[in-house]
Design a protein around this motif. Sequence first.
Motif, PDB file in Angstrom:
ATOM      1  N   ILE A 221      -0.079  28.295  30.056  1.00 23.31           N
ATOM      2  CA  ILE A 221       0.391  28.637  31.395  1.00 23.31           C
ATOM      3  C   ILE A 221      -0.764  28.366  32.359  1.00 23.31           C
ATOM      4  O   ILE A 221      -1.824  28.976  32.234  1.00 23.31           O
ATOM      5  CB  ILE A 221       0.838  30.105  31.479  1.00 23.31           C
ATOM      6  CG1 ILE A 221       2.021  30.347  30.523  1.00 23.31           C
ATOM      7  CG2 ILE A 221       1.218  30.473  32.909  1.00 23.31           C
ATOM      8  CD1 ILE A 221       2.478  31.790  30.463  1.00 23.31           C
ATOM      9  N   PRO A 222      -0.593  27.430  33.296  1.00 26.39           N
ATOM     10  CA  PRO A 222      -1.703  27.042  34.170  1.00 26.39           C
ATOM     11  C   PRO A 222      -2.360  28.247  34.853  1.00 26.39           C
ATOM     12  O   PRO A 222      -1.672  29.088  35.450  1.00 26.39           O
ATOM     13  CB  PRO A 222      -1.029  26.115  35.188  1.00 26.39           C
ATOM     14  CG  PRO A 222       0.131  25.528  34.448  1.00 26.39           C
ATOM     15  CD  PRO A 222       0.630  26.640  33.576  1.00 26.39           C
ATOM     16  N   GLY A 223      -3.669  28.319  34.727  1.00 23.05           N
ATOM     17  CA  GLY A 223      -4.432  29.390  35.365  1.00 23.05           C
ATOM     18  C   GLY A 223      -4.352  30.718  34.646  1.00 23.05           C
ATOM     19  O   GLY A 223      -4.965  31.703  35.087  1.00 23.05           O
ATOM     20  N   TYR A 224      -3.631  30.769  33.541  1.00 22.31           N
ATOM     21  CA  TYR A 224      -3.448  32.036  32.824  1.00 22.31           C
ATOM     22  C   TYR A 224      -3.878  31.916  31.372  1.00 22.31           C
ATOM     23  O   TYR A 224      -4.514  32.816  30.825  1.00 22.31           O
ATOM     24  CB  TYR A 224      -1.984  32.468  32.921  1.00 22.31           C
ATOM     25  CG  TYR A 224      -1.677  33.768  32.218  1.00 22.31           C
ATOM     26  CD1 TYR A 224      -2.044  34.995  32.772  1.00 22.31           C
ATOM     27  CD2 TYR A 224      -1.007  33.775  31.001  1.00 22.31           C
ATOM     28  CE1 TYR A 224      -1.759  36.186  32.126  1.00 22.31           C
ATOM     29  CE2 TYR A 224      -0.716  34.959  30.346  1.00 22.31           C
ATOM     30  CZ  TYR A 224      -1.091  36.160  30.915  1.00 22.31           C
ATOM     31  OH  TYR A 224      -0.803  37.339  30.273  1.00 22.31           O
ATOM     32  N   GLY A 225      -3.512  30.800  30.732  1.00 21.21           N
ATOM     33  CA  GLY A 225      -3.901  30.585  29.349  1.00 21.21           C
ATOM     34  C   GLY A 225      -2.710  30.521  28.423  1.00 21.21           C
ATOM     35  O   GLY A 225      -1.552  30.493  28.862  1.00 21.21           O
ATOM     36  N   ALA A 226      -2.974  30.509  27.123  1.00 26.21           N
ATOM     37  CA  ALA A 226      -1.918  30.386  26.128  1.00 26.21           C
ATOM     38  C   ALA A 226      -1.100  31.667  26.062  1.00 26.21           C
ATOM     39  O   ALA A 226      -1.644  32.772  25.997  1.00 26.21           O
ATOM     40  CB  ALA A 226      -2.511  30.067  24.763  1.00 26.21           C
ATOM     41  N   SER A 227       0.222  31.498  26.075  1.00 28.48           N
ATOM     42  CA  SER A 227       1.120  32.649  26.016  1.00 28.48           C
ATOM     43  C   SER A 227       2.532  32.143  25.774  1.00 28.48           C
ATOM     44  O   SER A 227       2.794  30.937  25.786  1.00 28.48           O
ATOM     45  CB  SER A 227       1.073  33.459  27.321  1.00 28.48           C
ATOM     46  OG  SER A 227       1.864  34.630  27.226  1.00 28.48           O
ATOM     47  N   LYS A 228       3.451  33.071  25.533  1.00 28.05           N
ATOM     48  CA  LYS A 228       4.853  32.692  25.509  1.00 28.05           C
ATOM     49  C   LYS A 228       5.250  32.214  26.904  1.00 28.05           C
ATOM     50  O   LYS A 228       4.832  32.783  27.913  1.00 28.05           O
ATOM     51  CB  LYS A 228       5.732  33.875  25.105  1.00 28.05           C
ATOM     52  CG  LYS A 228       5.551  34.319  23.663  1.00 28.05           C
ATOM     53  CD  LYS A 228       6.499  35.475  23.332  1.00 28.05           C
ATOM     54  CE  LYS A 228       6.337  35.919  21.895  1.00 28.05           C
ATOM     55  NZ  LYS A 228       7.272  37.033  21.543  1.00 28.05           N
TER      56      LYS A 228
ATOM     57  N   SER B  90       1.090  34.196  16.911  1.00 28.00           N
ATOM     58  CA  SER B  90       0.038  33.934  17.881  1.00 28.00           C
ATOM     59  C   SER B  90      -1.266  34.606  17.448  1.00 28.00           C
ATOM     60  O   SER B  90      -1.261  35.472  16.557  1.00 28.00           O
ATOM     61  CB  SER B  90       0.455  34.472  19.253  1.00 28.00           C
ATOM     62  OG  SER B  90       0.478  35.892  19.240  1.00 28.00           O
ATOM     63  N   PRO B  91      -2.395  34.228  18.059  1.00 23.08           N
ATOM     64  CA  PRO B  91      -3.663  34.875  17.691  1.00 23.08           C
ATOM     65  C   PRO B  91      -3.651  36.388  17.851  1.00 23.08           C
ATOM     66  O   PRO B  91      -4.384  37.092  17.143  1.00 23.08           O
ATOM     67  CB  PRO B  91      -4.665  34.231  18.660  1.00 23.08           C
ATOM     68  CG  PRO B  91      -4.080  32.883  18.946  1.00 23.08           C
ATOM     69  CD  PRO B  91      -2.592  33.105  18.981  1.00 23.08           C
ATOM     70  N   ASP B  92      -2.803  36.909  18.756  1.00 23.57           N
ATOM     71  CA  ASP B  92      -2.745  38.354  18.938  1.00 23.57           C
ATOM     72  C   ASP B  92      -1.573  38.991  18.188  1.00 23.57           C
ATOM     73  O   ASP B  92      -1.201  40.137  18.441  1.00 23.57           O
ATOM     74  CB  ASP B  92      -2.678  38.722  20.419  1.00 23.57           C
ATOM     75  CG  ASP B  92      -1.477  38.103  21.125  1.00 23.57           C
ATOM     76  OD1 ASP B  92      -0.729  37.334  20.478  1.00 23.57           O
ATOM     77  OD2 ASP B  92      -1.287  38.382  22.326  1.00 23.57           O
ATOM     78  N   GLY B  93      -0.962  38.221  17.253  1.00 25.07           N
ATOM     79  CA  GLY B  93       0.027  38.814  16.362  1.00 25.07           C
ATOM     80  C   GLY B  93       1.469  38.737  16.808  1.00 25.07           C
ATOM     81  O   GLY B  93       2.347  39.318  16.166  1.00 25.07           O
ATOM     82  N   GLN B  94       1.772  38.019  17.879  1.00 22.59           N
ATOM     83  CA  GLN B  94       3.150  37.913  18.331  1.00 22.59           C
ATOM     84  C   GLN B  94       3.901  36.850  17.521  1.00 22.59           C
ATOM     85  O   GLN B  94       3.329  35.845  17.108  1.00 22.59           O
ATOM     86  CB  GLN B  94       3.189  37.500  19.803  1.00 22.59           C
ATOM     87  CG  GLN B  94       2.551  38.464  20.768  1.00 22.59           C
ATOM     88  CD  GLN B  94       2.690  37.968  22.199  1.00 22.59           C
ATOM     89  OE1 GLN B  94       3.775  37.938  22.767  1.00 22.59           O
ATOM     90  NE2 GLN B  94       1.565  37.556  22.781  1.00 22.59           N
ATOM     91  N   SER B  95       5.196  37.085  17.339  1.00 21.35           N
ATOM     92  CA  SER B  95       6.058  36.065  16.747  1.00 21.35           C
ATOM     93  C   SER B  95       6.374  35.038  17.822  1.00 21.35           C
ATOM     94  O   SER B  95       6.835  35.389  18.910  1.00 21.35           O
ATOM     95  CB  SER B  95       7.348  36.705  16.224  1.00 21.35           C
ATOM     96  OG  SER B  95       8.224  35.717  15.721  1.00 21.35           O
TER      97      SER B  95
END
Length: 351
Positions: free
Chosen positions: A141-148, A316-321
């Motif tokens: 996500i631009p300016g935020y980082g990797a995420s859903k 994900s690295p923080d454990g999310q599916s």
Amino acid sequence: MDGRRRLWLAAGLAILLALGVVLAAVIAGSSRTSSGPSPSSASSRTTASSTPSATQTHAPPAAAPAPLPAPPTIPELPAAPMNILVIGSDSRANAKEQNNQTVTTGQPSDQRSDCLMLIHVPADRQKVYGISIMRDNWVDIPGYGASKINASLEVGGIPLVVRTVETLLGTHIDHTVMLDFNGFKTLTDGLGGIDVNVTLPFTATFETHHQFVAGINHLDGQAALEFVRERYAFPDGDYQRVRDQQTFLRALLVKLSGGVQNPASVLGLVQFATNYLTVDDGYDPMSVAILAYGLRTVDPKASVFFTLPTAGTGTSPDGQSIVLPDYAGIGDVAAALRDDTLPQYVAAHGY
């Protein structure tokens, strides 16, 4: 925000409205008119026993009726391709107000874009293409980082959702349309419900626990919401939910395919529908009406809906599916959008 306590809004929510406005507006039916009351017989004729008197005066001639107003007109849609990003918010409050607050203050809001679908309208307007983007795709996500990808609405509002999807697909988005929870139910009920062919029967795991039997089911707004939101009842979760969303949309388009193309109906329905929409600044009700009327040549049965390619699921690295994007496959879709070769892409992949 704890995803486990969220009642997710499925990826078909906003598309109902977007194509409901785009297609339902043009084919929902013609406006009905009624004739004025007829003059009463007592006032229009003299009875046989009446005798004119010497003092009787003649009534003044009736005023000429006012000319009828000219029927409404809608300009033609320019013959150019268009990309519309449809966003379904899982907000239980007011998605528009929450979005405005995030855009104005930069503070996250309590909503996510759990529906993302790119609607591609070709220049010839013979069909439309809907590309579903699964909400759990793990992207940058631009300016935020990797995420859903569905977190983009929460942290940056509609502008960040647009930037994220444009970056992912390498394509320009012309307009955005967002719909929330209550708007979906209201608009479905406003259409009198939808007949959906359920191929995989199930019982919803939330709210009314509606039972969907095999075959044709007539769904009101609440049942339709449970149909397009359900994922826990299926072994493959979101994948079946996306299939059900596409089933619902096709059923909607079939229902709306036999009406009369009438500019007055277009304008009336669009005006009603926009009460439940959040749209970009350049997408006012008349712009929506122009698009709707311009798509009166679309064959709903010929339109194509498919899901952006994925590479399975992961953690994900923080454990999310999460859902893993298939970047090679996404590159093929992006190239088809860029080169205006979606028909060839669809044919090659059997959609």
